[in-house]
Design an enzyme around this catalytic site. Structure first.
Site, PDB file in Angstrom:
ATOM      1  N   ASP A 294       0.883  -1.168   0.000  1.00 38.89           N
ATOM      2  CA  ASP A 294       0.000   0.000   0.000  1.00 38.89           C
ATOM      3  C   ASP A 294       0.919   1.216   0.000  1.00 38.89           C
ATOM      4  O   ASP A 294       1.573   1.509   1.003  1.00 38.89           O
ATOM      5  CB  ASP A 294      -0.897  -0.014   1.237  1.00 38.89           C
ATOM      6  CG  ASP A 294      -1.832   1.195   1.286  1.00 38.89           C
ATOM      7  OD1 ASP A 294      -1.523   2.222   0.617  1.00 38.89           O
ATOM      8  OD2 ASP A 294      -2.859   1.124   1.981  1.00 38.89           O
ATOM      9  N   VAL A 295       0.987   1.911  -1.126  1.00 40.25           N
ATOM     10  CA  VAL A 295       1.981   2.977  -1.292  1.00 40.25           C
ATOM     11  C   VAL A 295       1.662   4.235  -0.489  1.00 40.25           C
ATOM     12  O   VAL A 295       2.418   5.201  -0.524  1.00 40.25           O
ATOM     13  CB  VAL A 295       2.173   3.361  -2.775  1.00 40.25           C
ATOM     14  CG1 VAL A 295       2.905   2.272  -3.535  1.00 40.25           C
ATOM     15  CG2 VAL A 295       0.851   3.709  -3.429  1.00 40.25           C
TER      16      VAL A 295
ATOM     17  N   ASN B 222       3.735   5.045 -10.089  1.00 43.15           N
ATOM     18  CA  ASN B 222       2.604   4.990 -11.015  1.00 43.15           C
ATOM     19  C   ASN B 222       1.279   4.762 -10.296  1.00 43.15           C
ATOM     20  O   ASN B 222       0.227   5.101 -10.819  1.00 43.15           O
ATOM     21  CB  ASN B 222       2.859   3.873 -12.040  1.00 43.15           C
ATOM     22  CG  ASN B 222       1.594   3.469 -12.765  1.00 43.15           C
ATOM     23  OD1 ASN B 222       1.081   4.212 -13.585  1.00 43.15           O
ATOM     24  ND2 ASN B 222       1.055   2.301 -12.426  1.00 43.15           N
TER      25      ASN B 222
ATOM     26  N   TYR C 181      -8.377  14.529  -7.365  1.00 44.48           N
ATOM     27  CA  TYR C 181      -7.472  13.781  -8.240  1.00 44.48           C
ATOM     28  C   TYR C 181      -6.636  14.747  -9.081  1.00 44.48           C
ATOM     29  O   TYR C 181      -5.413  14.632  -9.175  1.00 44.48           O
ATOM     30  CB  TYR C 181      -8.300  12.861  -9.143  1.00 44.48           C
ATOM     31  CG  TYR C 181      -7.517  12.056 -10.136  1.00 44.48           C
ATOM     32  CD1 TYR C 181      -6.801  10.930  -9.738  1.00 44.48           C
ATOM     33  CD2 TYR C 181      -7.520  12.396 -11.489  1.00 44.48           C
ATOM     34  CE1 TYR C 181      -6.091  10.171 -10.659  1.00 44.48           C
ATOM     35  CE2 TYR C 181      -6.819  11.636 -12.417  1.00 44.48           C
ATOM     36  CZ  TYR C 181      -6.107  10.527 -11.997  1.00 44.48           C
ATOM     37  OH  TYR C 181      -5.410   9.794 -12.914  1.00 44.48           O
TER      38      TYR C 181
ATOM     39  N   ALA D  82      -4.093  16.565  -6.960  1.00 44.78           N
ATOM     40  CA  ALA D  82      -2.978  15.684  -6.607  1.00 44.78           C
ATOM     41  C   ALA D  82      -2.045  15.501  -7.795  1.00 44.78           C
ATOM     42  O   ALA D  82      -0.819  15.533  -7.648  1.00 44.78           O
ATOM     43  CB  ALA D  82      -3.516  14.334  -6.134  1.00 44.78           C
ATOM     44  N   LYS D  83      -2.621  15.325  -8.976  1.00 45.38           N
ATOM     45  CA  LYS D  83      -1.796  15.103 -10.164  1.00 45.38           C
ATOM     46  C   LYS D  83      -1.028  16.374 -10.549  1.00 45.38           C
ATOM     47  O   LYS D  83       0.100  16.297 -11.055  1.00 45.38           O
ATOM     48  CB  LYS D  83      -2.665  14.624 -11.328  1.00 45.38           C
ATOM     49  CG  LYS D  83      -3.220  13.211 -11.136  1.00 45.38           C
ATOM     50  CD  LYS D  83      -2.115  12.172 -10.975  1.00 45.38           C
ATOM     51  CE  LYS D  83      -2.617  10.739 -11.059  1.00 45.38           C
ATOM     52  NZ  LYS D  83      -1.538   9.755 -10.817  1.00 45.38           N
TER      53      LYS D  83
END
Lengths: 268, 263
Positions: A65-66, A92, A158, A161-162
């Site tokens: 779990d990154v 990724n 999202y 965050a990106k």
């Protein structure tokens, strides 16, 4: 052409059990690297690792779990235990699933930021520590998204965050330049993963009027994103750092064309 | 590996004689090394012939076409000549260009126009002529070589920086227009590249010395000027199938040099 090869390099690819991560892992193996795949689902990782071994490279599947620092450290440590070094880190892992700002609680926001941005921070820095210790450089690649550049009214967390990932890439590139560690970012546009294809989300390669859509007006296949990642991980990109590579054709144009042609009554 | 090979592709490299930094020569040799047949274009026949001989000496295939790419008629003949020599044009690499220096308030209208002509207009003429050929074959790759000056600006080369910025934007427009014909148009923007020991045309002795000091200075490779091969490899990437779904993009190749613009 050896500048584009990855012979005997040791790579970690997070989110390597499916989709774009799987394509990157296999492209790295194809280019000569040994690949450690990390993601939450062991079964998926085992399948990809098995397929990489069938290609004649070594592979290791480490359930990770990154978003958990200890698990990222474990992923890197398992890599060192098995291969003795680390040359390439591809952050990724990530995903959408945000309910929109009006409904979301802070915990929803945190979860999406954690999965997409904290994860890159944890993986990049954990890898850099090893690479600095090794003393002969390395490559770090963050997989962002065009969502981090474009307007995305339904993907706020999202997209944020990106976008954060793109800027993080620059800061880390500057921090690590003296150690010959290249840090770059790839932002794929719409990419048709096997999962999307199964669910019928792949846009047709034929238009409604029976003509074929030119290849540059189709969305990415995962392999297109993997190609950019092979380039950035190779000696061919030795002097590229802190940069963003946007991988997309003109699919967005085809889609708007379709809307316009529909409105103009040209599509029946 | 095969995704980055250019086997039997026909590639035109303008400014391929490498009389400046040697980037054109490096591109020609590297793209030939990736398997392409090369048409080297430039004004100086001697320099072109030397590069052609070098490529052939390494087992590659190349031809020289003398042309001044600021002249649309010569560009037209250059594309025809390349297509005649090798049967098609698959890849166009617009590398021609040169910097000259001067305070903006002292740049003469002639110098301004000469820079726009050499760095921008030539690129447009070559792109358009090649695209007419590529459209008939429904495919091709165009790689423009701009400069990081076109992104960050340049203290003593405003005319050069403006022209290179225009090349970056031209890349986007052409990419939109020609996507339907399966022509990828991308751009490589080099930052500082190490200067050769010999004098560089258009560069003062002071500037040359300054750059030599910079490239032999302290620092890790990513903190120093790049090598012509770094630029050539990025060009190969955009000429290859490895970038099939990239178009309109600019890749800056400048180590961590960009950081000075932010700090």
């Amino acid at each position: 052409m050896s500048a584009f090869g990855l012979k005997d390099k040791i790579a970690i690819v997070t989110g390597g059990g499916s989709g774009i991560g799987e394509a990157i892992s296999k492209a790295y193996a194809e280019a000569g690297a040994h690949v450690v795949v990390g993601a939450r689902q062991q079964e998926r990782l085992d399948r990809v690792a098995g397929e990489i071994r069938e290609m004649g490279r070594e592979s290791l599947a480490v359930a990770t779990d990154v978003t958990v620092p200890e698990q990222v450290d474990n992923l890197v440590q398992k890599t060192l235990d098995a291969f003795g070094r680390l040359d390439i880190m591809v952050a990724n892992a990530g995903g959408g699933g945000f309910s929109g700002v009006m409904k979301a609680k802070l915990a929803d926001w945190d979860r999406t930021i954690g999965l997409n941005l904290d994860s890159a921070f944890l993986c990049d820095v954990a890898a850099a520590k090893v690479m600095i210790e090794q003393g002969d450089g390395g490559k770090i690649i963050n997989i962002s998204s065009t969502a981090g550049i474009n307007l995305n009214p339904r993907l706020e967390a999202y997209a944020a965050a990106k976008a954060g990932m793109i800027n993080l890439t620059k800061s880390l590139a500057l921090n690590f330049a003296e150690h010959s560690i290249n840090v770059n970012c790839v932002a794929p546009g719409v990419t048709v993963t096997p999962y999307m294809r199964q669910r019928g989300f792949a846009p047709p390669a034929m238009r409604k009027d029976g003509t074929a859509v030119p290849p540059l007006l189709l969305p990415n296949e995962p392999e297109h994103v993997a190609d950019a990642c092979v380039f950035l991980a190779s000696d061919a990109a030795a002097h590229v750092t802190g940069e963003l590579m946007i991988v997309r054709g003109m699919f967005h144009m085809e889609r708007s064309n379709d809307v316009l042609r529909d409105r103009a009554g040209l599509i029946r | 590996m095969s995704r980055f090979e250019l086997n039997d592709r026909v590639a035109i490299v303008t400014g391929g004689g490498g009389t400046g930094h040697g980037i054109g020569r490096s591109i020609a040799l590297s793209v030939a090394g990736a398997g392409a047949r090369i048409v080297v274009v430039g004004r100086h026949r001697d320099a072109l012939d030397r590069v052609v001989e070098e490529i052939r000496g390494r087992g590659g295939d190349a031809a020289a076409v003398t042309a001044d790419v600021t002249d649309p008629a010569q560009v037209e003949r250059m594309i025809e000549g390349a297509a005649d020599a090798f049967g098609s044009v698959d890849v166009l690499i617009n590398n021609v260009g040169a910097i000259s220096f001067g305070k903006p308030e002292e740049i003469s209208p002639q110098d301004w126009k000469a820079s726009i002509d050499l760095n921008l207009n030539s690129t447009f003429y070559c792109c358009a002529a090649a695209a007419r050929h590529m459209i008939s074959r429904q495919g091709g790759k165009i790689v423009n070589v701009a400069s990081s000056s076109g992104i960050k600006g340049e203290e003593n080369a405003a005319h050069y920086a403006a022209a290179k910025a225009a090349v970056i934007n031209l890349t986007r427009s052409l990419a939109i227009s020609w996507a339907i014909h399966n022509i990828n148009v991308n751009c490589v923007a080099p930052g500082s590249v190490g200067v050769p020991d010999r004098p560089v045309p258009g560069m003062t002795e002071d500037e040359h010395l300054k750059r030599q000091r910079l490239q032999s200075g302290e620092g890790a490779p990513l903190q120093l000027p790049g090598k012509p091969e770094d630029i050539a490899n990025a060009v190969i990437y955009f000429a290859s199938a490895g970038s099939d779904l990239m178009t309109g993009e600019t890749l800056v190749v400048r180590g961590s040099e960009w950081a000075s613009a932010y700090s």
